[in-house]
Write an enzyme that holds these catalytic residues in place. Structure first.
Site, PDB file in Angstrom:
ATOM      1  N   VAL A  50       0.914  -1.079   0.038  1.00 57.58           N
ATOM      2  CA  VAL A  50      -0.074  -0.108  -0.106  1.00 57.58           C
ATOM      3  C   VAL A  50       0.824   1.280   0.097  1.00 57.58           C
ATOM      4  O   VAL A  50       1.885   1.438   0.833  1.00 57.58           O
ATOM      5  CB  VAL A  50      -0.998   0.024   1.290  1.00 57.58           C
ATOM      6  CG1 VAL A  50      -1.752   1.297   1.322  1.00 57.58           C
ATOM      7  CG2 VAL A  50      -1.698  -1.268   1.076  1.00 57.58           C
ATOM      8  N   HIS A 163       5.541   4.965   0.490  1.00 54.18           N
ATOM      9  CA  HIS A 163       5.225   3.743   0.763  1.00 54.18           C
ATOM     10  C   HIS A 163       4.865   3.453   2.207  1.00 54.18           C
ATOM     11  O   HIS A 163       5.333   3.912   3.328  1.00 54.18           O
ATOM     12  CB  HIS A 163       6.382   2.537   0.549  1.00 54.18           C
ATOM     13  CG  HIS A 163       5.982   1.301   0.322  1.00 54.18           C
ATOM     14  ND1 HIS A 163       5.902   0.441   1.386  1.00 54.18           N
ATOM     15  CD2 HIS A 163       5.456   0.611  -0.617  1.00 54.18           C
ATOM     16  CE1 HIS A 163       5.508  -0.637   0.851  1.00 54.18           C
ATOM     17  NE2 HIS A 163       5.285  -0.750  -0.226  1.00 54.18           N
ATOM     18  N   HIS A 164       3.679   2.431   2.559  1.00 53.02           N
ATOM     19  CA  HIS A 164       3.071   2.354   3.718  1.00 53.02           C
ATOM     20  C   HIS A 164       4.211   1.841   4.755  1.00 53.02           C
ATOM     21  O   HIS A 164       4.016   2.023   5.967  1.00 53.02           O
ATOM     22  CB  HIS A 164       1.890   1.462   3.885  1.00 53.02           C
ATOM     23  CG  HIS A 164       0.899   1.944   4.626  1.00 53.02           C
ATOM     24  ND1 HIS A 164       1.152   2.177   5.949  1.00 53.02           N
ATOM     25  CD2 HIS A 164      -0.395   2.007   4.680  1.00 53.02           C
ATOM     26  CE1 HIS A 164       0.008   2.616   6.838  1.00 53.02           C
ATOM     27  NE2 HIS A 164      -0.740   2.443   5.860  1.00 53.02           N
ATOM     28  N   SER A 165       5.227   1.268   4.246  1.00 48.82           N
ATOM     29  CA  SER A 165       6.211   0.675   5.235  1.00 48.82           C
ATOM     30  C   SER A 165       6.968   1.798   5.977  1.00 48.82           C
ATOM     31  O   SER A 165       7.739   1.565   6.871  1.00 48.82           O
ATOM     32  CB  SER A 165       7.347  -0.137   4.576  1.00 48.82           C
ATOM     33  OG  SER A 165       7.774   0.632   3.254  1.00 48.82           O
ATOM     34  N   GLY A 167       5.873   4.269   7.412  1.00 45.79           N
ATOM     35  CA  GLY A 167       4.918   4.548   8.826  1.00 45.79           C
ATOM     36  C   GLY A 167       3.430   4.679   8.475  1.00 45.79           C
ATOM     37  O   GLY A 167       3.195   4.780   7.248  1.00 45.79           O
TER      38      GLY A 167
END
Length: 490
Positions: A50, A163-165, A167
């Site tokens: 995501v 990128h959701h990684s 945060g």
């Protein structure tokens, strides 16, 4: 203003094996690498890959050099924004590897078509096109796109992509807002309503309130497990098909009056969130009624007892106060610390439009008086530890796919703010890459409340109509409040 000196970009392989030397680093530098947290790693799994999009409308012409200069002194001080995410081929683990960042590889000024028919449509199409491709893993996973173009809502638009990684939405929103200042006081950070909150807390002062929390949590647990195993939402024109996470999205923004929301809130003695959910519920019925009736307004084929649920996200941090978040170790600000609840929407006609809000309040009260968000957060971590990343990713995908949409509602700044010296007209965060055809994110800013719709156009070909339904539902609910006489009590 002096030109921004270019930093030497690092060319680095995205895979390595133990014992290999990473190009561009001395051996001692590798000792500073940090592993990705399990939750951050989860956002690289299929179906959970995501991206968060932050759309900011500005009231003034955009000066790209000022943005680049300030990003060097804010974003790049945060190691997540100046590190690569490098995969170990042997065991699949991932680590943050510091890199040299060339700011020009992350900030792009859009080429404007002088023959465009509509500037609003151009901006909308541009943002939609961003959802068609990922950010290359050869650089830190964020970028900024500047559209110096006047639209109906702003003089220029900035589109951040993360990128959701890196945060969760709270972390990234705090990072963006920490780069802003009050328009009335250039040295002061903006404030958010309700800056202190008790995450996952419920009133347990009596036996019955404790019993209520345990019962609501048990029911939520049963529904959660059932959703993993077999319970799927009704196939409606809003429910995405398999593979929806791989398709591009259309992002549509609708601003409504926050004063209208507050009027209903005060008259009905509910929360702003109750009103927002009630308006959304009413808007869904209007939209589905039109899609099912196919022009025949007298007869509708809309099914009875539609099961339509959202994944409703909760921030699990103890505070939402805006602070310097360049230090990722402070106060647990960073990471993906969110839980979620499965929120049912009751789809059907109401004789009294205010019943949409009453129904929303009843459901929200049960969700608040439960430990569901904490449970889903700890359950995900437990599955990660016991069964590994692949199993956790599949279960995560199953829960999201079996529901209809993602829903999130957060308060924004209460006063006018400026972003790197540019006054802000609106803030509109959203996501793409989730296994749902629809996401609705609601954020307040000064005197307006913004509905941000992220829609798969194959499933929802007319997201503007859904926006109109939300706006019209608020108008009807407000009119019902004003005509009912309940305002005289306050």
């Amino acid at each position: 203003m002096a030109a921004i000196p270019a930093l030497n970009p690092l060319k680095i392989r995205t895979n390595y094996t133990n014992g290999e030397t990473i190009e561009g680093f001395k051996k001692g530098d590798i000792d500073h690498e940090q592993p990705l947290s399990p939750m951050s790693r989860l956002f690289h799994e299929p179906g959970s890959n995501v991206y968060i999009v932050g759309i900011i409308g500005l009231k003034t012409k955009i000066q790209p050099d000022i943005f680049k200069h300030n990003l060097v002194h804010t974003f790049l001080k945060n190691h997540r924004f100046s590190s690569l995410q490098v995969t170990n081929k042997q065991n699949g683990s991932m680590k943050w590897i510091p890199t040299h960042v060339n700011i020009d590889d992350h900030v792009f000024v859009a080429q404007i078509d002088p023959n465009m028919e509509s500037s609003d449509k151009f901006v909308e199409d541009f943002i939609s096109n961003l959802s068609r491709s990922p950010i290359e893993s050869t650089k830190p996973l964020w970028d900024l796109h500047i559209l110096d173009l006047k639209t109906s809502e702003a003089e220029g638009t900035c589109v951040f992509r993360f990128h959701h990684s890196l945060g969760d939405g709270v972390s990234l929103m705090n990072l963006l807002l920490s780069c802003t200042r009050k328009a009335s006081d250039p040295k002061a950070l903006p404030t958010l309503p309700g800056s202190i909150k008790k995450s996952g807390a419920a009133d347990v002062s009596s036996f019955w309130s404790r019993f209520g929390v345990l019962w609501n949590s048990f029911v939520a647990l049963v529904m959660f497990v059932s959703t993993i195993l077999f319970l799927e939402d009704t196939k409606t024109p809003m429910k995405g098909s398999k593979g929806v996470e791989h398709r591009p999205r259309r992002f549509v923004i609708k601003n409504v009056s926050l004063d209208d929301i507050k009027l209903v809130k005060t008259a009905m003695n509910v929360t702003i969130n109750d009103v927002v959910v009630g308006v959304t519920q009413a808007g869904f019925y209007r939209y589905l009624h039109r899609r099912y009736c196919e022009g025949d307004t007298e007869n509708t084929n809309i099914p009875d007892n539609i099961r339509l649920r959202s994944t409703l996200f909760f921030n699990l941090r103890a505070t939402t106060k805006i602070e310097d978040v360049t230090d990722t170790s402070r106060h647990g600000t960073w990471g993906n610390k969110i839980g979620y609840a499965l929120h049912p929407f009751k789809i059907g006609p109401r004789k009294d439009p205010l019943d949409y809000v009453r129904d929303a309040k009843a459901v929200m009260d049960r969700k608040k008086a439960s430990l569901e968000p904490l449970f889903t957060y700890f359950f995900a971590n437990l599955v990660l530890k016991l069964f590994g990343m692949k199993v956790a990713g599949k279960l995560n995908h199953k829960v999201f796919y079996n529901t209809t949409l993602w829903f999130s509602n957060v308060p924004g700044p209460q006063e006018e703010i400026s972003f790197f010296g540019h006054e802000v007209a609106y803030i509109a965060p959203s996501c793409y890459g989730q296994p749902n055809a629809l996401m609705i994110h609601v954020v307040s800013y000064v005197d307006k409340l913004t509905f941000v719709i992220s829609a798969d156009e194959e499933t929802i070909p007319n997201p503007h109509e859904l926006c109109h339904d939300l706006e019209e539902s608020l108008r009807i609910i407000k009119a019902s409040v004003c005509s009912s006489g309940i305002m005289s009590k306050y």
